[in-house]
Design a protein around this motif. Structure first.
Motif, PDB file in Angstrom:
ATOM      1  N   LEU A 257       0.835  -1.203   0.000  1.00 50.01           N
ATOM      2  CA  LEU A 257       0.000   0.000   0.000  1.00 50.01           C
ATOM      3  C   LEU A 257       0.870   1.253   0.000  1.00 50.01           C
ATOM      4  O   LEU A 257       0.638   2.189  -0.766  1.00 50.01           O
ATOM      5  N   LEU A 258       1.893   1.275   0.862  1.00 47.66           N
ATOM      6  CA  LEU A 258       2.794   2.430   0.936  1.00 47.66           C
ATOM      7  C   LEU A 258       3.529   2.636  -0.385  1.00 47.66           C
ATOM      8  O   LEU A 258       3.713   3.769  -0.842  1.00 47.66           O
ATOM      9  N   GLN A 259       3.951   1.526  -0.997  1.00 48.55           N
ATOM     10  CA  GLN A 259       4.663   1.634  -2.269  1.00 48.55           C
ATOM     11  C   GLN A 259       3.764   2.231  -3.353  1.00 48.55           C
ATOM     12  O   GLN A 259       4.214   3.057  -4.151  1.00 48.55           O
ATOM     13  N   MET A 260       2.500   1.809  -3.376  1.00 47.51           N
ATOM     14  CA  MET A 260       1.585   2.338  -4.383  1.00 47.51           C
ATOM     15  C   MET A 260       1.310   3.825  -4.173  1.00 47.51           C
ATOM     16  O   MET A 260       1.256   4.606  -5.131  1.00 47.51           O
ATOM     17  N   VAL A 261       1.147   4.224  -2.921  1.00 45.20           N
ATOM     18  CA  VAL A 261       0.906   5.636  -2.615  1.00 45.20           C
ATOM     19  C   VAL A 261       2.138   6.466  -2.968  1.00 45.20           C
ATOM     20  O   VAL A 261       2.038   7.554  -3.553  1.00 45.20           O
ATOM     21  N   GLN A 262       3.319   5.938  -2.623  1.00 44.17           N
ATOM     22  CA  GLN A 262       4.555   6.641  -2.963  1.00 44.17           C
ATOM     23  C   GLN A 262       4.734   6.737  -4.478  1.00 44.17           C
ATOM     24  O   GLN A 262       5.167   7.773  -4.994  1.00 44.17           O
ATOM     25  N   GLN A 263       4.390   5.655  -5.186  1.00 46.22           N
ATOM     26  CA  GLN A 263       4.507   5.670  -6.641  1.00 46.22           C
ATOM     27  C   GLN A 263       3.560   6.689  -7.254  1.00 46.22           C
ATOM     28  O   GLN A 263       3.898   7.382  -8.216  1.00 46.22           O
ATOM     29  N   PHE A 264       2.345   6.788  -6.678  1.00 45.85           N
ATOM     30  CA  PHE A 264       1.392   7.803  -7.132  1.00 45.85           C
ATOM     31  C   PHE A 264       1.997   9.194  -6.974  1.00 45.85           C
ATOM     32  O   PHE A 264       1.916  10.037  -7.875  1.00 45.85           O
ATOM     33  N   SER A 265       2.616   9.440  -5.824  1.00 47.94           N
ATOM     34  CA  SER A 265       3.228  10.739  -5.558  1.00 47.94           C
ATOM     35  C   SER A 265       4.337  11.028  -6.560  1.00 47.94           C
ATOM     36  O   SER A 265       4.435  12.141  -7.097  1.00 47.94           O
ATOM     37  N   VAL A 266       5.173  10.028  -6.847  1.00 43.76           N
ATOM     38  CA  VAL A 266       6.282  10.203  -7.804  1.00 43.76           C
ATOM     39  C   VAL A 266       5.742  10.463  -9.205  1.00 43.76           C
ATOM     40  O   VAL A 266       6.225  11.352  -9.920  1.00 43.76           O
ATOM     41  N   ASP A 267       4.727   9.699  -9.608  1.00 40.24           N
ATOM     42  CA  ASP A 267       4.142   9.869 -10.941  1.00 40.24           C
ATOM     43  C   ASP A 267       3.546  11.257 -11.110  1.00 40.24           C
ATOM     44  O   ASP A 267       3.712  11.903 -12.151  1.00 40.24           O
ATOM     45  N   PHE A 268       2.847  11.723 -10.088  1.00 36.58           N
ATOM     46  CA  PHE A 268       2.230  13.045 -10.144  1.00 36.58           C
ATOM     47  C   PHE A 268       3.299  14.127 -10.282  1.00 36.58           C
ATOM     48  O   PHE A 268       3.193  15.036 -11.107  1.00 36.58           O
ATOM     49  N   GLU A 269       4.340  14.000  -9.455  1.00 33.65           N
ATOM     50  CA  GLU A 269       5.428  14.994  -9.498  1.00 33.65           C
ATOM     51  C   GLU A 269       6.106  14.996 -10.868  1.00 33.65           C
ATOM     52  O   GLU A 269       6.414  16.054 -11.425  1.00 33.65           O
ATOM     53  N   LYS A 270       6.335  13.803 -11.432  1.00 36.17           N
ATOM     54  CA  LYS A 270       6.998  13.713 -12.734  1.00 36.17           C
ATOM     55  C   LYS A 270       6.133  14.327 -13.838  1.00 36.17           C
ATOM     56  O   LYS A 270       6.660  14.968 -14.753  1.00 36.17           O
ATOM     57  N   ARG A 271       4.827  14.113 -13.773  1.00 35.34           N
ATOM     58  CA  ARG A 271       3.958  14.677 -14.799  1.00 35.34           C
ATOM     59  C   ARG A 271       3.932  16.205 -14.736  1.00 35.34           C
ATOM     60  O   ARG A 271       3.758  16.874 -15.758  1.00 35.34           O
ATOM     61  N   ILE A 272       4.099  16.742 -13.529  1.00 29.81           N
ATOM     62  CA  ILE A 272       4.129  18.200 -13.382  1.00 29.81           C
ATOM     63  C   ILE A 272       5.500  18.752 -13.766  1.00 29.81           C
ATOM     64  O   ILE A 272       5.618  19.767 -14.457  1.00 29.81           O
ATOM     65  N   GLU A 273       6.563  18.077 -13.327  1.00 31.64           N
ATOM     66  CA  GLU A 273       7.923  18.548 -13.596  1.00 31.64           C
ATOM     67  C   GLU A 273       8.359  18.258 -15.033  1.00 31.64           C
ATOM     68  O   GLU A 273       9.267  18.897 -15.548  1.00 31.64           O
ATOM     69  N   GLY A 274       7.730  17.270 -15.678  1.00 30.79           N
ATOM     70  CA  GLY A 274       8.065  16.974 -17.064  1.00 30.79           C
ATOM     71  C   GLY A 274       9.159  15.960 -17.251  1.00 30.79           C
ATOM     72  O   GLY A 274       9.805  15.930 -18.296  1.00 30.79           O
ATOM     73  N   SER A 275       9.398  15.115 -16.269  1.00 26.87           N
ATOM     74  CA  SER A 275      10.463  14.112 -16.383  1.00 26.87           C
ATOM     75  C   SER A 275       9.898  12.695 -16.311  1.00 26.87           C
ATOM     76  O   SER A 275      10.571  11.778 -15.882  1.00 26.87           O
ATOM     77  N   GLY A 276       8.637  12.541 -16.702  1.00 30.05           N
ATOM     78  CA  GLY A 276       7.995  11.233 -16.607  1.00 30.05           C
ATOM     79  C   GLY A 276       8.529  10.241 -17.626  1.00 30.05           C
ATOM     80  O   GLY A 276       9.075  10.622 -18.660  1.00 30.05           O
ATOM     81  N   ASP A 277       8.358   8.950 -17.322  1.00 30.22           N
ATOM     82  CA  ASP A 277       8.830   7.911 -18.239  1.00 30.22           C
ATOM     83  C   ASP A 277       7.823   7.658 -19.353  1.00 30.22           C
ATOM     84  O   ASP A 277       8.149   7.039 -20.363  1.00 30.22           O
ATOM     85  N   GLN A 278       6.569   8.131 -19.194  1.00 25.94           N
ATOM     86  CA  GLN A 278       5.563   8.003 -20.238  1.00 25.94           C
ATOM     87  C   GLN A 278       5.209   9.391 -20.768  1.00 25.94           C
ATOM     88  O   GLN A 278       4.544  10.168 -20.103  1.00 25.94           O
ATOM     89  N   VAL A 279       5.692   9.700 -21.972  1.00 25.97           N
ATOM     90  CA  VAL A 279       5.503  11.021 -22.554  1.00 25.97           C
ATOM     91  C   VAL A 279       4.277  11.008 -23.457  1.00 25.97           C
ATOM     92  O   VAL A 279       4.173  10.180 -24.363  1.00 25.97           O
ATOM     93  N   ASP A 280       3.349  11.913 -23.196  1.00 22.27           N
ATOM     94  CA  ASP A 280       2.141  12.024 -24.016  1.00 22.27           C
ATOM     95  C   ASP A 280       2.494  12.698 -25.334  1.00 22.27           C
ATOM     96  O   ASP A 280       3.025  13.809 -25.355  1.00 22.27           O
ATOM     97  N   THR A 281       2.223  12.007 -26.458  1.00 20.14           N
ATOM     98  CA  THR A 281       2.543  12.557 -27.775  1.00 20.14           C
ATOM     99  C   THR A 281       1.310  13.041 -28.526  1.00 20.14           C
ATOM    100  O   THR A 281       1.417  13.478 -29.677  1.00 20.14           O
ATOM    101  N   LEU A 282       0.149  12.967 -27.889  1.00 18.50           N
ATOM    102  CA  LEU A 282      -1.085  13.355 -28.567  1.00 18.50           C
ATOM    103  C   LEU A 282      -1.555  14.755 -28.195  1.00 18.50           C
ATOM    104  O   LEU A 282      -2.197  15.428 -28.992  1.00 18.50           O
TER     105      LEU A 282
END
Length: 406
Positions: A257-282
């Motif tokens: 549970l903690l890992q999933m919550v932490q991963q959510f936090s990391v994913d959110f931060e990356k999408r805002i900062e622009g360093s995510g591993d999944q780049v939206d091309t559309l």
């Protein structure tokens, strides 16, 4: 065997239907375009996927992008130029794509929008091929010889000239074979191009694209292979970690549970900062869209604000006179503080509307980002729902505080 020698086309939105009449293909493109964008020159980033099967063509994947529109017409939005530019950049920014910079021969090459955009994403010219059209429409006594010989604005991959069917030819239903013969005759008979006729024309462009795309794929394949191997090792490592996983172990549940919550936090931060591993091309999303709201949308809203300089000067004059009352108003170098403050406050109030609108747009994008991040929690619906509710609630609280400050 018969199907192999028959030319036909298929649309992704019409699965199972084979078009053998290419006039029907053209009509289907027009109908689908009108369905998505309307009949009054609207635009959409949703692609129309068309696959053509023919023994007379080489294997190529082409993406036909719109030209830059400077002035909106019909149902087009005021920022049509920026929207089309963003749409084009989504595709040509991909390192594994070749760029066909198409420019009419009867315009100044130095002002080519296609070459300008290609230069931004491919400054070394490693992925750019110049295509010069409308050579038959140039003024008498002029030609594009220096361009096609790659002397005027050199590109590493050079330029290829083509002569397409005119609107009159299309209306007269001039077939492709006849058009290709006319194109060939044009290059062979033109004194400026006959020495390079074998390196001009649509068939040569098709051949070059096939060769260069093949070479480009071969050059980029090692990097793809390395990336896939790295991902495979990472997945194998995860599999090894969970090999002895016991679902009923409460400590593992808590840790998961903690890992999933932490991963959510990391994913959110990356999408805002622009360093995510999944780049939206559309489309623009996350931090990029928020950045656009502040640096493009907000200034655009400010520019739309009505401003009457004559009225403002009259208000300033009245404010200065009212502050002095019955005293005589003498010319001054600076506006009195009270008058200046009264005028400025009145003007600042006009910023409230665009500011609140920007706050709403940013809030909506943050919530959209939260929804995208919670997709990884979809296997746990309750956790997904609660995470989205809590974070979205916090964002809305911040929105209300921000609006109060505005």
């Amino acid at each position: 065997l018969l199907m192999f020698f028959t030319e036909y086309a298929e649309f992704l939105h019409c699965k199972g239907r084979k078009f053998t009449d290419f006039d029907e293909v053209r009509q289907e493109i027009e109908v689908e375009t009108d369905r998505i964008t309307g009949v009054n020159k609207g635009i959409s980033s949703i692609p129309i996927n068309l696959r053509i099967y023919s023994p007379h063509v080489l294997s190529l994947t082409l993406i036909d992008l719109p030209g830059i529109t400077k002035v909106p017409v019909g149902d087009q939005p005021p920022d049509i130029e920026q929207q089309i530019r963003d749409m084009i950049m989504q595709f040509i920014s991909r390192e594994n794509c070749l760029i066909l910079a198409v420019t009419p021969a009867n315009t100044d090459l130095a002002n080519s929008d296609a070459l300008k955009l290609a230069k931004e994403v491919d400054p070394q010219g490693l992925r750019t091929i110049g295509v010069i059209t409308k050579l038959d429409l140039m003024d008498e006594g002029t030609d594009a010889r220096e361009v096609l010989e790659n002397k005027l604005l050199p590109l590493r991959r050079g330029y290829i000239g083509v002569v397409n069917r005119s609107q009159k030819d299309i209306d007269g239903k001039k077939d492709i074979k006849a058009a290709l013969l006319a194109e060939r005759k044009f290059f062979l008979s033109h004194p400026a191009y006959r020495h390079m006729a074998d390196r001009m024309g649509t068939p040569y462009l098709q051949k070059v694209l096939n060769q260069q795309l093949t070479n480009h794929i071969r050059d980029t394949l090692p990097a793809f292979r390395s990336k896939l191997q790295s991902q495979l090792l990472s997945i194998e490592h995860e599999v090894e970690v969970y090999k002895n996983f016991r679902p009923e172990d409460p400590t593992r549940k808590t840790k998961a549970l903690l890992q999933m919550v932490q991963q959510f936090s990391v994913d959110f931060e990356k999408r805002i900062e622009g360093s995510g591993d999944q780049v939206d091309t559309l489309e623009l999303s996350g931090g990029a869209k928020i950045n656009r709201i502040f640096h493009e949308r907000f200034p655009f809203e400010l520019v739309k604000m009505e401003f009457n300089e004559k009225e403002l000067r009259r208000e300033i004059s009245y404010a200065i006179k009212n502050i002095h009352g019955i005293r005589q108003v003498l010319p001054r170098l600076f506006t009195p503080d009270m008058a200046f403050e009264a005028i400025v406050k009145k003007q600042i109030v006009k910023l409230k509307g665009p500011s609140l609108k920007s706050v709403d747009l940013v809030m909506q994008e943050l919530i959209n980002t939260v929804k995208k991040c919670t997709k990884k929690l979809a296997t746990y619906p309750r956790l997904c729902e609660e995470t989205e509710r809590i974070v979205a609630g916090y964002i809305r609280e911040r929105e209300e505080k921000t609006k109060d400050q505005v």
